[in-house]
Motif scaffolding. Structure first.
Motif, mmCIF file in Angstrom:
data_model
loop_
_atom_site.group_PDB
_atom_site.id
_atom_site.type_symbol
_atom_site.label_atom_id
_atom_site.label_comp_id
_atom_site.label_asym_id
_atom_site.label_seq_id
_atom_site.Cartn_x
_atom_site.Cartn_y
_atom_site.Cartn_z
ATOM 1 N N TRP A 6 42.264 35.890 41.166
ATOM 2 C CA TRP A 6 41.228 36.519 41.992
ATOM 3 C C TRP A 6 39.939 36.685 41.184
ATOM 4 N N GLY A 10 36.506 34.941 42.039
ATOM 5 C CA GLY A 10 35.311 35.755 42.257
ATOM 6 C C GLY A 10 34.158 35.326 41.376
ATOM 7 N N SER A 13 32.852 31.968 42.610
ATOM 8 C CA SER A 13 32.078 32.159 43.848
ATOM 9 C C SER A 13 30.723 32.766 43.550
ATOM 10 N N ALA A 35 32.857 36.364 46.676
ATOM 11 C CA ALA A 35 33.036 37.009 45.366
ATOM 12 C C ALA A 35 33.415 38.478 45.542
ATOM 13 N N CYS A 38 37.030 38.699 46.557
ATOM 14 C CA CYS A 38 37.926 38.438 45.421
ATOM 15 C C CYS A 38 37.948 39.623 44.455
ATOM 16 N N PHE A 39 36.783 40.187 44.159
ATOM 17 C CA PHE A 39 36.722 41.315 43.228
ATOM 18 C C PHE A 39 37.403 42.551 43.807
ATOM 19 N N GLU A 47 33.715 44.672 41.319
ATOM 20 C CA GLU A 47 33.340 44.961 42.706
ATOM 21 C C GLU A 47 32.243 46.011 42.755
#
Length: 123
Positions: A6, A10, A13, A35, A38-39, A47
């Motif tokens: 992931w 991320g 992306s 992204a 994924c984060f 994130e």
């Protein structure tokens, strides 16, 4: 084991989204949204950084809360799609390529234009 995948997804992306800022045919918004997705599944720190980013944060928040795309982003996306199609015509791509590209661009444009704008920006 999936957490590193992931994170790599991320970061990849996000790199594509950043490239889209300077490359006219690469979209920024979908890659940044991917992204963030994924984060959210791998790194609260990354994130949070993305959500607090002054350019990317509002775009992500608008999508998450309202399923919306800012009106300015919509205009830019449609303009870039039209430019890409015009370039394909100018480069005399085969008719089947133009037809396929046109169909995909129309579908993408319809999706973008039917998304809400989200809340008005605070000035």
């Amino acid at each position: 084991m999936t957490r590193p995948l992931w994170i790599v997804s991320g970061l990849t992306s996000l790199a594509c989204g950043i490239a889209g800022i300077v490359l006219p045919l690469v979209p920024t918004t979908p890659f940044v949204l991917l992204a963030a997705f994924c984060f959210a599944r791998s790194s609260p720190r990354l994130e949070a950084w993305l959500l607090n980013h002054r350019s990317f944060g509002p775009m992500i928040e608008n999508w998450r809360r309202h399923g919306g795309i800012d009106r300015r982003a919509k205009r830019i996306a449609i303009l870039m799609m039209a430019a890409a199609f015009a370039l394909s015509i100018a480069m005399q791509f085969p008719l089947w390529v133009l037809a396929l590209q046109g169909a995909v661009l129309v579908a993408m444009g319809a999706f973008i234009l039917t998304r809400p704008d989200g809340p008005p920006r605070a000035r």
